[in-house]
Design a protein around this motif. Structure first.
Motif, PDB file in Angstrom:
ATOM      1  N   LEU A 137      10.574  -1.443 -12.788  1.00 56.97           N
ATOM      2  CA  LEU A 137       9.641  -0.719 -11.930  1.00 56.97           C
ATOM      3  C   LEU A 137       9.120  -1.632 -10.833  1.00 56.97           C
ATOM      4  CD1 LEU A 137       7.845   1.779 -11.302  1.00 56.97           C
ATOM      5  CD2 LEU A 137       6.126   0.745 -12.799  1.00 56.97           C
ATOM      6  N   ARG A 138       8.780  -2.863 -11.188  1.00 61.74           N
ATOM      7  CA  ARG A 138       8.234  -3.796 -10.206  1.00 61.74           C
ATOM      8  C   ARG A 138       9.260  -4.090  -9.098  1.00 61.74           C
ATOM      9  NH1 ARG A 138       3.970  -7.431  -9.519  1.00 61.74           N
ATOM     10  NH2 ARG A 138       4.022  -7.720  -7.256  1.00 61.74           N
ATOM     11  N   LYS A 139      10.528  -4.236  -9.473  1.00 59.53           N
ATOM     12  CA  LYS A 139      11.576  -4.461  -8.488  1.00 59.53           C
ATOM     13  C   LYS A 139      11.708  -3.241  -7.578  1.00 59.53           C
ATOM     14  CE  LYS A 139      14.355  -7.645 -11.290  1.00 59.53           C
ATOM     15  NZ  LYS A 139      15.668  -7.852 -11.976  1.00 59.53           N
ATOM     16  N   TRP A 140      11.597  -2.052  -8.183  1.00 60.94           N
ATOM     17  CA  TRP A 140      11.697  -0.819  -7.404  1.00 60.94           C
ATOM     18  C   TRP A 140      10.528  -0.712  -6.429  1.00 60.94           C
ATOM     19  CZ3 TRP A 140       8.515   3.524  -7.067  1.00 60.94           C
ATOM     20  CH2 TRP A 140       9.075   4.625  -6.401  1.00 60.94           C
ATOM     21  N   ILE A 141       9.326  -1.081  -6.872  1.00 59.70           N
ATOM     22  CA  ILE A 141       8.138  -1.044  -6.006  1.00 59.70           C
ATOM     23  C   ILE A 141       8.323  -1.982  -4.822  1.00 59.70           C
ATOM     24  CG2 ILE A 141       5.704  -1.712  -5.860  1.00 59.70           C
ATOM     25  CD1 ILE A 141       5.337  -0.635  -8.701  1.00 59.70           C
ATOM     26  N   ASP A 142       8.787  -3.197  -5.083  1.00 67.29           N
ATOM     27  CA  ASP A 142       8.980  -4.172  -4.010  1.00 67.29           C
ATOM     28  C   ASP A 142      10.058  -3.720  -3.020  1.00 67.29           C
ATOM     29  OD1 ASP A 142       7.038  -5.823  -5.053  1.00 67.29           O
ATOM     30  OD2 ASP A 142       8.446  -7.023  -6.228  1.00 67.29           O
ATOM     31  N   MET A 164      -5.930   2.422  -7.920  1.00 64.18           N
ATOM     32  CA  MET A 164      -6.471   1.577  -6.870  1.00 64.18           C
ATOM     33  C   MET A 164      -6.388   0.099  -7.262  1.00 64.18           C
ATOM     34  SD  MET A 164     -10.367   1.728  -5.386  1.00 64.18           S
ATOM     35  CE  MET A 164     -11.023   1.322  -7.024  1.00 64.18           C
ATOM     36  N   LEU A 165      -6.760  -0.191  -8.488  1.00 66.89           N
ATOM     37  CA  LEU A 165      -6.719  -1.561  -8.975  1.00 66.89           C
ATOM     38  C   LEU A 165      -5.279  -2.062  -9.097  1.00 66.89           C
ATOM     39  CD1 LEU A 165      -8.869  -3.638  -9.820  1.00 66.89           C
ATOM     40  CD2 LEU A 165      -8.493  -2.968 -12.190  1.00 66.89           C
ATOM     41  N   PHE A 166      -4.376  -1.176  -9.514  1.00 65.48           N
ATOM     42  CA  PHE A 166      -2.969  -1.539  -9.658  1.00 65.48           C
ATOM     43  C   PHE A 166      -2.380  -1.931  -8.293  1.00 65.48           C
ATOM     44  CE2 PHE A 166       1.577  -0.213  -9.780  1.00 65.48           C
ATOM     45  CZ  PHE A 166       2.017  -1.159 -10.697  1.00 65.48           C
ATOM     46  N   GLY A 171      -0.237  -6.032  -4.896  1.00 69.57           N
ATOM     47  CA  GLY A 171      -0.179  -6.371  -3.481  1.00 69.57           C
ATOM     48  C   GLY A 171       0.687  -5.454  -2.651  1.00 69.57           C
ATOM     49  N   VAL A 172       0.785  -4.208  -3.072  1.00 64.36           N
ATOM     50  CA  VAL A 172       1.597  -3.227  -2.350  1.00 64.36           C
ATOM     51  C   VAL A 172       0.773  -1.967  -2.101  1.00 64.36           C
ATOM     52  CG1 VAL A 172       3.651  -1.761  -2.402  1.00 64.36           C
ATOM     53  CG2 VAL A 172       3.759  -4.078  -3.347  1.00 64.36           C
ATOM     54  N   LEU A 240       0.293  -9.238 -14.434  1.00 59.37           N
ATOM     55  CA  LEU A 240      -0.987  -8.851 -13.818  1.00 59.37           C
ATOM     56  C   LEU A 240      -2.120  -9.363 -14.697  1.00 59.37           C
ATOM     57  CD1 LEU A 240      -0.272  -5.226 -12.538  1.00 59.37           C
ATOM     58  CD2 LEU A 240       0.180  -7.419 -11.440  1.00 59.37           C
ATOM     59  N   LYS A 241      -2.330 -10.665 -14.659  1.00 57.30           N
ATOM     60  CA  LYS A 241      -3.293 -11.314 -15.546  1.00 57.30           C
ATOM     61  C   LYS A 241      -4.697 -10.729 -15.406  1.00 57.30           C
ATOM     62  CE  LYS A 241      -0.456 -14.120 -17.506  1.00 57.30           C
ATOM     63  NZ  LYS A 241      -0.146 -13.940 -18.940  1.00 57.30           N
TER      64      LYS A 241
END
Length: 323
Positions: A137-142, A164-166, A171-172, A240-241
C-alpha cells in the motif's frame, strides 16, 4: 465566631444529608449525537450497568448537532446537582482545535468522572486496490501522489481525524472526500469510488471478516486480539512511529457538581465497568473497556488535556476548522 462555626456545621450536615440521599431521582445522561450511533450505544449499555450500581434510573437524552458541541454545551450550562451528566467521545479533545469558538471551556467547565472505553481503528482500502499488505500500500501511495481519494464520515468524525493524521505522517496529501456518515463512505469504498479510509473497528470488522475490503493495519500501538484482526500489523510497527489513534468515551458532569455526588458516580462507574454484560456488549462493538488509572477523575482529565494538545497540533497543521 460562634455564628461561623454554626454555619460551617450546617454546611457539613447538609453535605452529609445530600451524600446519604443521592441519587433521589433519575439521572439524565446527555449523548451529543443522534440515537442509534456508536456513542449512543455505549451510553445505553453503560446506563444499564451504571443505573444498577446507583440503584436509580438512567435516562439517555440525545442532543445532536454541531459535531457534539450542542450536547456538551447543554451539560456545561446545566444545574450542577449531579442529575445531568455528559457521555462524550474523542470530540471532547478535538473540538477545541476544530471550532474557532466554543461556548464552553473543555477543561474548566466540566467535572471529569472517568474514561469508559477505547475503540481501535483500522486502515482499509477498496477491494480492487492493487495492494495486499501495508508495504505494498505504501508503495502504491508513493506512486500515485495526487490521485488518491481518502474517504471520511464528515468533519470531526473519527475517520476524518485518523485520515488527517495518516496523511501527515506519510507525508502525502490526498483528496479528502467527506460524507454524511460512515455508511455512505463505506458504500463508495466498497464500490471503488474512493480508495482508502481509516475507521473504527465497530464499522470495519464485519467488512474485513467478509473479505469485502482490503485491510492493511490497525492504529493502536499493540496488535489487536480479535481473531479476524489479530494478523494486521500496527502502523507504528510499519514505520509510522508513535501512530496511536483510538476513539474513546468518557463521563462528565457540570462544573461545581457536589463532591459527594461525584464520588458516588465515580464509584458506580468503576462497578459498571466491571459488569460482565457490559463487557460482552462492548466486545461486540470491538471496544476495549478501560481498566487503568484513567477511570479516576484526575487521570481522566490529564488524559484529555494531552489529547487536546495532540489533536490541536494535528488540526492546526492541517488547517482544518469549523465555524
Amino acid at each position: 465566631m460562634k455564628r461561623l462555626l454554626t454555619a460551617a456545621a450546617a454546611t457539613v450536615l447538609a453535605t452529609a444529608a445530600f451524600a446519604q440521599g443521592y441519587p433521589e431521582k433519575p439521572i439524565t445522561v446527555v449523548v451529543p449525537f443522534a440515537a442509534g450511533g456508536p456513542t449512543d450505544k455505549v451510553a445505553r449499555d453503560l446506563g444499564v450497568a451504571l443505573g444498577a450500581a446507583l440503584k436509580q434510573t438512567i435516562i439517555i437524552d440525545n442532543v445532536g448537532g454541531a459535531g457534539g458541541t450542542l450536547g456538551a454545551t447543554k451539560v456545561a450550562k446545566a444545574a450542577p446537582d449531579g442529575y445531568t451528566l455528559l457521555l462524550h467521545h474523542i470530540g471532547m479533545a478535538t473540538s477545541p482545535g476544530l471550532y474557532r469558538k466554543l461556548p464552553y471551556n473543555t477543561l474548566n467547565d466540566f467535572e471529569y468522572l472517568g474514561l469508559i472505553n477505547e475503540v481501535p481503528m483500522t486502515l482499509i482500502g477498496r477491494p480492487t486496490l492493487p495492494a495486499s499488505n501495508y508495504a505494498e500500500l505504501r508503495k502504491w501511495i508513493d506512486a500515485n501522489k495526487g490521485k488518491i481519494n481518502l474517504a471520511n464520515a464528515g468533519l470531526g468524525a473519527a475517520s476524518h481525524l485518523c485520515g488527517m493524521l495518516f496523511q501527515q505522517q506519510v507525508g502525502v496529501d490526498m483528496t479528502t472526500v467527506p460524507y454524511k456518515g460512515t455508511a455512505p463512505a463505506m458504500n463508495d469504498l466498497l464500490g471503488g469510488q474512493v480508495d482508502i479510509m481509516c475507521d473504527q473497528t465497530t464499522n470495519t470488522t464485519g467488512q474485513i471478516e467478509g473479505g469485502k475490503v482490503k485491510a492493511f493495519a490497525v492504529t493502536t500501538l499493540k496488535p489487536l486480539t480479535t481473531p479476524s484482526l489479530a494478523k494486521l500489523p500496527t502502523l507504528d510497527s510499519q514505520g509510522l512511529k508513535g501512530f496511536n489513534v483510538s476513539i474513546w468515551h468518557g463521563l462528565y458532569a457540570p462544573k461545581g457538581t457536589p463532591a459527594a455526588a461525584l464520588e458516588k458516580i465515580n464509584a458506580a462507574l468503576k462497578v459498571a465497568l466491571k459488569d460482565a454484560e457490559f463487557h460482552k456488549r462492548e466486545e461486540a462493538l470491538g471496544a476495549v473497556v478501560v481498566n487503568d488509572a484513567r477511570v479516576s477523575p484526575a487521570e481522566h482529565k490529564k488524559f484529555v488535556a494531552a489529547e487536546i494538545d495532540k489533536w490541536g497540533t494535528a488540526i492546526k497543521a492541517a488547517g482544518v476548522y469549523a465555524d
